[in-house]
Design an enzyme around this catalytic site. Structure first.
Site, short mmCIF file in Angstrom:
data_model
loop_
_atom_site.label_atom_id
_atom_site.label_comp_id
_atom_site.label_asym_id
_atom_site.label_seq_id
_atom_site.Cartn_x
_atom_site.Cartn_y
_atom_site.Cartn_z
N PRO A 1 -11.67 0.18 -5.23
CA PRO A 1 -10.98 0.27 -3.85
C PRO A 1 -9.90 1.01 -3.58
O PRO A 1 -8.79 0.73 -4.29
CB PRO A 1 -10.85 -1.30 -3.50
N ASP B 1 -6.05 3.36 -6.78
CA ASP B 1 -6.94 2.07 -6.90
C ASP B 1 -5.86 1.03 -6.45
O ASP B 1 -4.96 0.58 -7.11
CB ASP B 1 -7.19 1.85 -8.69
N HIS B 2 -6.35 0.45 -5.42
CA HIS B 2 -5.34 -0.50 -4.85
C HIS B 2 -5.25 -1.85 -5.57
O HIS B 2 -4.54 -2.92 -5.30
CB HIS B 2 -5.80 -0.81 -3.17
N ARG B 3 -6.17 -2.14 -6.61
CA ARG B 3 -5.96 -3.25 -7.23
C ARG B 3 -4.64 -3.39 -8.09
O ARG B 3 -4.23 -4.38 -8.36
CB ARG B 3 -7.49 -3.40 -8.09
#
Lengths: 489, 573
Positions: free
Chosen positions: A291, A461-463
């Site tokens: 994501p 990477d939004h994690r």
């Protein structure tokens, strides 16, 4: 007191026409150390060597050729003026003959003992000598700025064009190719040139164009009234170098095939991926499982450009400068340098390795500048050159292209002002860098001014990396680039 | 009080004749800092040559004069005029030439007046050598600070060099003002009458002067010196607007620094301005009518100067072309320059630049001088004179009591030449035969590095040698072998000596290199005094100094004749 008495004794006395120093300006064939010439040159064509004018002299600069190609020389006549580390001196010939070919042009530098011209014994041998000068000057790289000689000689008799001679002039043709797309743009309105009939370029732009072998006719000027100025030539030369072999390419996203579409493609056929293209494809698909989100920032580059201009001559490249700036910003934001391996944790990388996307013929590779935060800018630039050379020769070792912790992709040299990049698997973020362009900006004190600005766009990477993280990182980066004094330490 | 101060700080005797050791003493006791500045300016610019033949013999007399002046400053007389005349000498034009003549005239006891229609100081001080030296001082430093390679070689680190245009312009303007005041004060201090207005010769020994709109005053003088100087020459077809198409007059105000400037003419003026503009960030295009850049210089010097001053800089050039038409920038269009072939007159090219500087030389200024009244006709604008600066009329006859010096006679358009000519004229009117040897007058171009020369160029010397039937020899030395130059990391440059091997006579010396303008005087003095190489080669030079370049030059010359007798007394020149 002794010092006073010894005035000047350690120096070579001045040269004067009345007492020309005689140096063996050509040596018997047995003394030649260049094996490639031995087979080519017969005894009657002699080489004129760069003489050693002083005991400390290692190389000499050709001040001027007293004689020009084709002139008849008599024994003892001066042929060339050479500047050593101490003085300018006339160098004369020991043999009668004809000055067949000048191999190091005026202003060029040659090592002591290397050939600077050929002397033919008879007029008939001039052409032969010239073709020899051709091949030897293209195969040996003894003369530095004198590459002009090979082209001038090559343009004369087309007869004995050896393969080397042809190979010696790929630069101009390549640069033409490279700038071909911009020619189209140039044909629009060029107010200073009466519709392209005349080229209007500033004196320095012309000088640079000659040095960098850039065809001014193919450029669009960005100066006042559409005049070509120095930075246009520099940009064109940079683009030419990039198209020649490694094109810092896009983010992985725009299909790499596109970069190399134009030449040699048969329409209506299906061409399978190469191994490299297959790998790119796999990585791109894999990236869909991550994501990602994007944050952009506009950075003023006037200070960086100025710094670049200052240290460019020492071999520093813009790529290295950007990599260094990024690495320094990452030091302060380790999370942006981290990655998410299993969907459950942060992997904080111990070193900052900046991968830089480079387009290659039919593919894309990301050579890695390891520990970019720790290396100084000059070493980093050298390292980068080494990596590019290796990439071109397809000799990169795996650790040299897959250990990146942060990726940089720069399309600025193609005039792209903004784009976004796809995150390579296994890393946390990639930064897409656009062109730096002069922009009209309003300043806080209510004035309007001109600044060079570039847009950067980070995909992350939004994690593991959140908006605030990127925002803070970009702010730090902007501060570094806008006040780049730390880059040179 | 005022009078005595101006007397002591700018008394002409100190200006013209003080030796350096005396000068130092003088300053430490009397002068404030600014006046030391003036001092340098004057010596260098105005009186460089003229000091030479009088130093020594006149010094005692002068100190006495200074004492005398101190006592009688209030009397304000500068001599008693000859019978029936208002003045012994009237000088029209208070430039460097007129100033030099006036100082010497007072020294000779002549009652002197000087007529000036504009400002005291003339071209040199107000619109020439003086303000341009201020700009060149700036450009020299900028160049040093920008040359990273050079600084690194010395171990220096400078982050970045910048400049404030207005600050630079102010420096030039302030310098001109300072020198001008100094000149004015020195004239006033001696009691020379400064008459304001345009001077016109009415007839033999009669001059009128006056401002426009005021009634004229008529004065009589035993002798008249015309010293009206010159103005920038602008060839026809060129439209000067003072903003984008400019002459040196405008350029010295440094009102803007164009990105790209074309300089028409590559002589002294053009070269010096190219040095200034490129150091301040401009790119320059030279337009030269002759086939070679720097046509006035010895070809070899020109060539090597081109290698340093032109080729590596942001300069390109067109040679063998005339600028047939130059239109200033207007209506959003740049400055347009049309080039035609100098020989065939066919169109060659068109340039579009941000500014154009017209440096095609200078034209004599003789307007309103009333030359008709004494039956004199100018030749190409110049006032015709003989070797003693005596004015020649239409019929080729000498006009009694009228002399012309400086740019207006065109013999040698240099400030210090004008001054030397003026002094020569004063010598004559006070009853001594005197002919100035123009071959002993040095010239300098203050680029970085500088160019200087005295005497003949190599082609001139060869021509003369052939005509007069003697041999010439040439010897050269390089700055690369000079310790001081290397210490400064400025080894670029050469010195060249042209001489007669049979007699040891120096025919010409040309220097291109660090401080060349200051180095030339050893050679010009030798020529002026008739010193031969075989004698001067025994003169000692301090080590390590740049002067050893000349030392080496003289020592490397091969003279066939034996050592001549050292010169016992100065030879009249």
């Amino acid at each position: 007191m002794a010092g006073l008495l010894n005035i000047g004794t350690s120096f070579i006395p001045s040269s004067s026409t009345s007492k020309l120093l005689r140096y063996p300006s050509s040596l018997p064939p047995a003394n030649r150390n260049n094996p490639s010439n031995r087979t080519l040159i017969q005894a009657k064509i002699r080489e004129i060597f760069m003489p050693a004018l002083s005991s400390t002299m290692t190389e000499g600069k050709i001040v001027s050729w007293v004689k020009s190609e084709g002139d008849k020389l008599a024994k003892g006549e001066s042929v060339v003026v050479v500047e050593s580390d101490k003085a300018d001196m006339d160098v004369e010939t020991f043999y009668d003959g004809y000055l067949a070919a000048i191999m190091v042009e005026e202003g060029g530098v040659a090592a002591v003992g290397s050939a600077i011209a050929l002397l033919a014994e008879t007029e008939e041998e001039i052409a032969e000598a010239r073709s020899k000068a051709n091949s030897s000057s293209s195969s040996s790289s003894s003369s530095s700025s004198s590459s002009a000689s090979s082209s001038t000689v090559a343009s004369k008799p087309p007869q004995e064009k050896t393969p080397e001679a042809v190979a010696s002039s790929p630069a101009p043709s390549l640069s033409k190719q490279a700038s071909a797309p911009s020619v189209v743009a140039a044909s629009s309105v060029h107010p200073a040139s009466e519709g392209g009939k005349r080229i209007v370029a500033s004196p320095y732009a012309k000088k640079l164009a000659k040095e960098l072998k850039v065809d001014l006719g193919s450029l669009v000027g960005s100066g006042p009234m559409g005049r070509i100025v120095a930075k246009d030539v520099e940009a064109a030369a940079a683009a030419a170098v990039l198209t020649e072999s490694p094109k810092p390419a896009a983010s992985p996203a725009p299909s790499p095939a596109k970069v190399s579409t134009t030449p040699g493609i048969e329409l209506g056929t299906v061409v399978p991926f190469t191994t490299m293209q297959g790998a790119v494809s796999r990585n791109m698909v894999q990236s869909l499982t991550v994501p990602t989100f994007r944050v952009g920032y506009t950075i003023t580059t006037d200070a960086l450009d100025q710094l670049y201009k200052k240290i460019k001559s020492k071999g520093v490249t813009m790529t290295a400068l950007l990599a260094k700036a990024t690495a320094l910003a990452l030091v302060k934001h380790p999370v942006v340098n981290s990655s998410c391996r299993d969907g459950k944790s942060f992997t904080y990388n111990s070193s900052i390795n900046i991968a830089v996307a480079v387009a290659m013929d039919g593919g894309l590779i990301t050579p890695v500048l390891q520990d970019a935060d720790k290396l100084d800018i000059y070493s980093l630039s050298r390292k980068w050159k080494e990596l590019v050379d290796k990439a071109r020769a397809k000799q990169l070792q795996p650790h040299e292209y897959n250990t990146g912790t942060f990726t940089l992709s720069n399309l600025g040299m193609f005039g792209v002002d903004r784009f976004d990049a796809i995150l390579p698997p296994g890393t946390g973020a990639i930064m897409a860098v656009g062109a730096s362009q002069p922009t009209v900006v309003a300043t806080k004190d209510g004035r309007i001014g001109m600044k060079s600005q570039m847009q950067v766009n980070v995909t992350a990477d939004h994690r593991i990396i959140y908006g605030a993280d990127l925002a803070a990182f970009l702010q730090t980066l902007a501060n570094i680039i806008e006040d780049p004094k730390d880059l040179t330490f | 009080m005022q009078a005595s101060i101006s007397l002591s700080s700018s008394s002409p005797s100190s200006l013209a004749f003080a030796r350096s050791d005396r000068a130092v003493e003088f300053f430490s006791t009397n002068a404030s800092k600014p006046s030391s500045f003036r001092f340098c300016g004057l010596r260098g610019e105005a009186l460089g040559f003229s000091t030479l033949k009088r130093s020594g013999c006149n010094q005692v007399a002068l100190s006495q004069r200074r004492l005398f002046k101190k006592l009688s400053a209030s009397l304000k007389d500068n001599g008693v005029p000859s019978k029936g005349f208002d003045y012994d000498l009237v000088i029209i034009g208070a430039g460097v030439g007129g100033h030099g003549a006036a100082l010497h005239a007072v020294e000779k006891g002549l009652k002197t007046a000087i007529i000036e229609g504009d400002v005291v100081g003339g071209t040199c001080v107000n619109r020439g050598c003086v303000p341009s030296k201020a700009l060149l001082a700036v450009s020299g430093r900028m160049r040093e600070l920008q040359s990273e390679h050079h600084l690194n070689a010395l171990g220096l680190q400078v982050s970045s060099a910048g400049y404030d245009r207005q600050g630079v312009a102010d420096h030039a303007n302030n310098l001109a003002t300072k020198i001008r005041n100094n000149l004015t004060n020195s004239l006033k201090a001696l009691g020379v009458d400064i008459l304001t207005g345009v001077g016109t010769i009415l007839g033999p020994q009669k001059v009128k002067y006056g401002k426009a709109g005021f009634s004229d005053n008529v004065i009589t003088a035993k002798d008249i010196i015309i010293a009206t100087g010159s103005v920038p020459f602008v060839p026809k077809g060129i439209e000067v607007d003072g903003k984008t198409v400019i002459t040196s007059d405008h350029a010295l105000k440094l009102e803007f620094i164009p990105d790209w400037i074309a300089i028409v003419g590559s002589g002294y003026i053009g070269l010096e301005f190219s040095d200034v503009y490129t150091a301040l960030g401009s790119e320059v295009t030279f337009i030269e009518a002759l086939d070679q850049l720097m046509p006035g210089f010895d070809p070899e010097i020109g060539k090597s100067a081109q290698r340093v001053l032109i080729n590596p800089r942001k300069i390109d050039y067109h040679t063998g072309v005339f600028a047939s038409k130059i239109i200033p920038a207007r209506d959003g269009k740049p400055v347009t320059i049309e080039l035609i072939d100098a020989k065939t007159k066919e169109p060659r090219d068109t340039l579009e630049v941000d500014a154009a500087l017209i440096a095609t030389g200078r034209a004599p200024f003789t307007k309103g001088l009333g030359l008709d009244n004494i039956n004199v006709e100018t030749q190409r604008g110049f006032v015709p004179v003989d070797e003693c600066m005596r004015v020649i009329d239409k019929n080729g006859k000498l006009v009694p009591h009228v002399y012309c010096i400086g740019d207006a006679n065109g013999k040698m358009m240099l400030a210090h030449a004008a001054s030397a000519q003026g002094i020569s004229v004063v010598e004559q009117v006070s009853g001594k035969d005197h002919v100035l040897n123009h071959l002993s007058i040095p010239a300098a171009c203050f680029t970085h590095p500088e160019i200087s020369f005295v005497g003949l160029t190599e082609p001139q010397a060869r021509e003369r040698a052939e005509k007069e039937g003697y041999e010439i020899s040439i010897t050269k030395t390089s700055f690369k072998a000079n310790t001081k130059a290397l210490a400064e990391n400025e080894g670029e440059g050469l010195a060249k000596l042209i001489y007669r091997p049979d007699t040891g006579e120096i025919l010409g010396v040309h220097i291109f290199g660090l401080h060349a303008a200051d180095l030339i005087h050893e050679a010009s003095n030798a020529i002026a005094l008739g010193t031969r190489i075989q004698d001067i080669k025994f003169a000692v030079h301090a080590h390590p100094t740049l002067s050893e370049v000349l030392d080496e030059l003289f020592k490397s010359a091969k003279v066939n004749s034996g050592v001549s007798n050292p010169v016992k007394e100065p030879v009249a020149i």
